[in-house]
Scaffold this active site. Structure first.
Site, PDB file in Angstrom:
ATOM      1  N   HIS A   5      -2.656   4.937  -2.663  1.00 45.44           N
ATOM      2  CA  HIS A   5      -3.727   5.676  -2.163  1.00 45.44           C
ATOM      3  C   HIS A   5      -3.112   7.168  -2.187  1.00 45.44           C
ATOM      4  O   HIS A   5      -2.382   7.326  -1.527  1.00 45.44           O
ATOM      5  CB  HIS A   5      -3.625   5.006  -0.550  1.00 45.44           C
ATOM      6  N   HIS A  53       0.872  -1.333  -0.067  1.00 45.54           N
ATOM      7  CA  HIS A  53       0.123   0.100   0.061  1.00 45.54           C
ATOM      8  C   HIS A  53       0.879   1.166  -0.145  1.00 45.54           C
ATOM      9  O   HIS A  53       1.512   1.588   0.983  1.00 45.54           O
ATOM     10  CB  HIS A  53      -0.724  -0.086   1.256  1.00 45.54           C
ATOM     11  N   ASP A  84      -8.680   0.885   5.776  1.00 46.17           N
ATOM     12  CA  ASP A  84      -7.376   1.330   6.159  1.00 46.17           C
ATOM     13  C   ASP A  84      -7.052   2.238   7.319  1.00 46.17           C
ATOM     14  O   ASP A  84      -7.841   3.332   7.379  1.00 46.17           O
ATOM     15  CB  ASP A  84      -6.960   2.186   4.669  1.00 46.17           C
ATOM     16  N   GLY A 114       0.174   4.668  12.364  1.00 41.28           N
ATOM     17  CA  GLY A 114       0.189   4.393  13.788  1.00 41.28           C
ATOM     18  C   GLY A 114      -0.924   5.072  14.714  1.00 41.28           C
ATOM     19  O   GLY A 114      -0.798   4.799  15.767  1.00 41.28           O
ATOM     20  N   ASP A 149       1.254   5.037   0.246  1.00 42.45           N
ATOM     21  CA  ASP A 149       0.457   6.189   0.690  1.00 42.45           C
ATOM     22  C   ASP A 149       1.230   7.451   0.289  1.00 42.45           C
ATOM     23  O   ASP A 149       2.380   7.451   0.422  1.00 42.45           O
ATOM     24  CB  ASP A 149       0.353   6.423   2.144  1.00 42.45           C
TER      25      ASP A 149
HETATM   26  C1  DX5 Z   1      -3.106   6.808   6.888  1.00 36.75           C
HETATM   27  C2  DX5 Z   1      -2.802   5.981   5.762  1.00 36.75           C
HETATM   28  C3  DX5 Z   1      -2.731   4.514   6.127  1.00 36.75           C
HETATM   29  C4  DX5 Z   1      -1.845   4.217   7.175  1.00 36.75           C
HETATM   30  C5  DX5 Z   1      -2.014   2.577   7.628  1.00 36.75           C
HETATM   31  O1  DX5 Z   1      -3.012   8.188   6.551  1.00 36.75           O
HETATM   32  O2  DX5 Z   1      -3.486   6.113   4.736  1.00 36.75           O
HETATM   33  O3  DX5 Z   1      -2.408   3.747   4.887  1.00 36.75           O
HETATM   34  O4  DX5 Z   1      -0.519   4.417   6.812  1.00 36.75           O
HETATM   35  O5  DX5 Z   1      -0.967   2.344   8.673  1.00 36.75           O
HETATM   36  P1  DX5 Z   1      -1.560   2.133  10.106  1.00 36.75           P
HETATM   37  O6  DX5 Z   1      -1.868   0.617  10.098  1.00 36.75           O
HETATM   38  O7  DX5 Z   1      -0.312   2.386  10.981  1.00 36.75           O
HETATM   39  O8  DX5 Z   1      -2.441   2.660  10.681  1.00 36.75           O
HETATM   40 ZN    ZN Z   2      -3.462   4.276   2.938  1.00 41.02          ZN
END
Ligand code: DX5
Ligand code: ZN
Length: 209
Positions: free
Chosen positions: A62, A29, A170, A140, A31
């Site tokens: 994403h 994924h 997510d 996190g 980001d």
């Molecule tokens: C949040 C992101 C998520 C996040 C997920 O802004 O879009 O994809 O990195 O990571 P955790 O599982 O640490 O929330």
């Molecule tokens: Zn994300």
């Protein structure tokens, strides 16, 4: 159920992508943050492009950005399965058309406070609904409990509009949360996997077997 791992909180992305190559994770994924749609900002594509040479996995991108049209052409050149844009953006239709022109699967994401009915105009053309279970911007964070109810509402909408879009969730996903998300198609997890010293074991626990 598929698992997509976000490396947003990684301190050594190349090393962590190498470690993920030898797990059975389904997607990486990616980001992408512009410092405008969300506070955080990720590295420019010219750097990220090189980082992704180290993964053998398909990417689930994403776009947490204000102007998704500026990013799609770049991410379409990688080994990308999905590109997801936010329903809160202005250019959603144009962005979905552009993703389509590359033959890449189209996702639409929704922030925790946005009305799920805002998804309706896009339900017949997207492949994926990415439901945010934290405020986008950083990894996190704790899972927002209200998400379970929102998933139900989205499922109902999909049924009403005869959409075959998959559901992805997510943010803040760990083993306990994953147990309650058995009916979701793709779980995105970051910190729970990346902060551990056994990625495969965490992925195995998320799958619930
Ligand atoms: C949040 C992101 C998520 C996040 C997920 O802004 O879009 O994809 O990195 O990571 P955790 O599982 O640490 O929330
Ligand atoms: Zn994300």
């Amino acid at each position: 159920m598929k698992i997509s791992v976000s490396y947003l909180t990684s301190n050594d992305v190349v090393e962590d992508l190498r470690k993920l190559n030898v797990t059975n994770v389904d997607y990486i994924h990616v980001d992408v943050m512009d410092g405008k749609f969300v506070k955080g900002k990720t590295l420019a594509f010219k750097y990220l492009k090189n980082i992704h040479k180290y993964t053998t996995k398909r990417l689930d991108v994403h776009l947490m950005v204000k102007k998704p049209l500026k990013y799609i052409n770049d991410y379409a050149t990688l080994n990308t399965e999905y590109i997801t844009v936010h329903v809160e953006n202005k250019d959603v239709d144009k962005a979905l058309n552009l993703i389509d022109s590359y033959g890449i699967k189209k996702g639409i994401s929704i922030k925790p406070q946005t009305d799920v009915n805002d998804l309706v105009p896009y339900l017949d053309r997207v492949n994926l609904i990415l439901i945010m279970s934290v405020e986008p911007g950083k990894g996190g964070q704790a899972f927002i409990e209200d998400t379970y109810e929102r998933i139900k509402k989205v499922k109902k909408l999909l049924k009403e509009h005869k959409s075959k879009a998959l559901i992805s969730v997510d943010g803040g996903i760990n083993e306990e949360v994953a147990k309650k998300l058995k009916d979701v198609d793709i779980l995105v997890s970051g910190n729970y996997v990346i902060s551990s010293d056994d990625f495969q074991y965490q992925i195995y626990k998320l799958r619930g077997n």
